[in-house]
Design an enzyme around this catalytic site. Structure first.
Site, PDB file in Angstrom:
ATOM      1  N   TYR A 106     -11.878  -8.024 -32.055  1.00  0.00           N
ATOM      2  CA  TYR A 106     -13.027  -8.159 -31.151  1.00  0.00           C
ATOM      3  C   TYR A 106     -14.087  -9.068 -31.771  1.00  0.00           C
ATOM      4  CZ  TYR A 106     -11.512  -4.131 -28.321  1.00  0.00           C
ATOM      5  OH  TYR A 106     -10.830  -3.272 -27.505  1.00  0.00           O
ATOM      6  N   TYR A 145      -4.037  -3.196 -32.005  1.00  0.00           N
ATOM      7  CA  TYR A 145      -4.708  -3.253 -33.318  1.00  0.00           C
ATOM      8  C   TYR A 145      -4.805  -1.873 -33.951  1.00  0.00           C
ATOM      9  CZ  TYR A 145      -8.742  -1.868 -30.436  1.00  0.00           C
ATOM     10  OH  TYR A 145      -9.569  -1.227 -29.554  1.00  0.00           O
ATOM     11  N   ARG A 155      -4.005   1.179 -31.406  1.00  0.00           N
ATOM     12  CA  ARG A 155      -4.334   1.157 -29.977  1.00  0.00           C
ATOM     13  C   ARG A 155      -3.299   0.312 -29.239  1.00  0.00           C
ATOM     14  NH1 ARG A 155      -8.507   2.080 -26.981  1.00  0.00           N
ATOM     15  NH2 ARG A 155      -6.849   3.127 -25.896  1.00  0.00           N
ATOM     16  N   HIS A 158      -4.945  -3.331 -24.461  1.00  0.00           N
ATOM     17  CA  HIS A 158      -5.750  -2.829 -23.341  1.00  0.00           C
ATOM     18  C   HIS A 158      -6.928  -3.744 -23.059  1.00  0.00           C
ATOM     19  CE1 HIS A 158      -7.803  -1.265 -26.922  1.00  0.00           C
ATOM     20  NE2 HIS A 158      -8.913  -1.317 -26.212  1.00  0.00           N
ATOM     21  N   HIS A 160     -10.877  -3.222 -21.479  1.00  0.00           N
ATOM     22  CA  HIS A 160     -11.900  -2.270 -21.026  1.00  0.00           C
ATOM     23  C   HIS A 160     -12.476  -2.732 -19.696  1.00  0.00           C
ATOM     24  CE1 HIS A 160     -12.345   0.032 -24.821  1.00  0.00           C
ATOM     25  NE2 HIS A 160     -11.944  -1.097 -25.377  1.00  0.00           N
TER      26      HIS A 160
END
Lengths: 240, 193
Positions: A106, A145, A155, A158, A160
């Site tokens: 991110y 990740y 995770r 995905h 959000h």
């Protein structure tokens, strides 16, 4: 008189708030039961103006790129509709998305995952739904990740999603997963939802017809917000 | 079994996670060249600051730690009890160093309940963060207002609920403190509405 109210939320189809397998919930999830109140005032909500949305806001492959350089990874289309529980399309719903880049990183100072940042990718996008409730984003397939939970866990891939419908009480924040990802079934955040059908509704389906036309892999993710119902209310002294 | 009224299930929530700022307030984390402004930076445009109130506070977890990775959103009517589509919404996060949030807004007026009774002035507040599998909803009422006759507060007062947690304390003229406790003895009342 006729008044609008929201359909009561069915918590059997929602995640458990207090779910220790997801470690961060242990000291954050409230322990007391929620208090039920009428929703008639949260029927109002902010409506977002088309003018605030920029032309490239829903194109994450371009909205942060330098000199039109593409972000790394493969492009995907994520599209679908926003409707209420009565299948009414919701027009002008604001969808904001955020995601990791292709390497699972991110663009955020708190992300400690030692994976590279992509200088051409912010992972941030937004869009308003059209009159038929449809939306579309062009983005990059996010990577899975590792993150600290009960030790290191992974995770699933995905995106959000944050959605505003017409009412503050319809507000929804969720995540879309990708069909076929083996990490989905072992993810504690996914498994905080007990209901199998509800869990599956968060998985974006590979949309082969669309993928073949545009030469870009497409995923379809339909979103359902709480229903708004009209009920007759007799305005007498004694009230309800 | 088929639902007799044939209504769809609402899409389930998932946590907003620790990086929600990227999607909801990118300018706050220095992703600056994307959106001109973050949404909800000010709840009301064209208001005189002198007539505004400040609501400040922190969000505490079960260890008593003030959090800085939560996002708060508020929704309210104006001083006359009027709801608008393009005003009344605000979005903010606690300051990284002080762990305090600050909302500068107008004191909401009274709005009518379904039965025609007035609800005491209040602001709807939602809280999203890592560790919260669903967004939480509560309300901010104000110390000094008539809270006894509010239909919602009087409806829930017999449930042994922590009504105090819903009331912002007045510390000086036009300044209120509203702390949120996610857990513990002082756990804030959260609503299913």
């Amino acid at each position: 008189m006729n008044v609008k109210s929201l359909v009561k939320r069915n918590y059997k189809k929602q995640p458990e708030i207090d779910f220790p397998d997801y470690k961060s919930s242990i000291f954050r999830a409230p322990k007391n039961k929620k208090i039920s109140i009428p929703s008639n005032l949260e029927i109002f909500g902010p409506i977002f103006n088309k003018k605030t949305i920029g032309e490239l806001d829903n194109d994450l492959t371009l909205n942060f790129s330098k000199n039109k350089n593409s972000p790394l990874g493969h492009k995907i289309i994520v599209h679908g509709t926003v409707s209420d529980q009565f299948s009414n399309p919701i027009k002008g719903a604001l969808i904001e998305i955020w995601q990791a880049n292709a390497a699972g990183k991110y663009l955020h100072q708190d992300d400690k995952n030692p994976a590279p940042i992509d200088p051409n990718f912010s992972g941030c996008g937004r869009s308003l739904t059209s009159s038929d409730g449809s939306y579309e984003f062009l983005t990059i397939q996010p990577g899975p990740y590792p993150y600290p939970n009960r030790g290191i866990e992974w995770r699933p891939m995905h995106i959000h999603f944050s959605i505003f419908g017409e009412s503050f009480g319809q507000r929804l924040i969720t995540q879309m997963y990708f069909e076929g990802d083996p990490l989905i079934n072992i993810c504690p955040m996914v498994n905080s939802i007990a209901d199998e059908k509800a869990k599956k509704s968060l998985v974006g389906k590979l949309d082969t017809s669309r993928s073949n036309i545009q030469n870009i892999l497409a995923y379809k993710f339909d979103i359902v917000l709480r229903g708004v119902k009209q009920t007759f209310f007799e305005n007498r002294q004694e009230g309800l | 079994m088929k639902n007799s009224r044939n209504i769809l299930d609402e899409t389930p929530f998932q946590t907003a996670g620790p990086f929600l700022h990227i999607g909801c307030m990118p300018n706050k984390i220095k992703i600056n060249n994307l959106y001109k402004n973050d949404l909800g930076e000010v709840p009301f445009k064209n208001k005189n600051e002198i007539e505004m109130i400040t609501v400040e506070g922190s969000v505490f977890d079960g260890n008593g730690i003030a959090l800085d990775d939560v996002m708060l959103e508020t929704w309210q009517c104006d001083e006359n009890g009027q709801f608008f589509e393009d005003n009344g919404f605000a979005r903010f996060i606690p300051d990284k160093s002080t762990k305090k949030f600050k909302l500068l807004t107008v004191k909401p007026g009274q709005v009518e309940n379904l039965d025609g009774k007035n609800q005491s002035p209040h602001i709807c507040l939602s809280i999203s963060s890592r560790g919260l599998n669903m967004t939480l909803n509560t309300r901010i009422y104000f110390e000094g207002d008539d809270l006894i006759n509010d239909p919602i507060l009087s409806m829930i007062k017999n449930d042994k609920v922590n009504i105090d947690s819903l009331v912002a304390k007045k510390i000086k003229k036009n300044v209120y403190v509203f702390d949120v406790f996610l857990q513990g003895d002082k756990e804030t009342v959260f609503f299913d509405m």
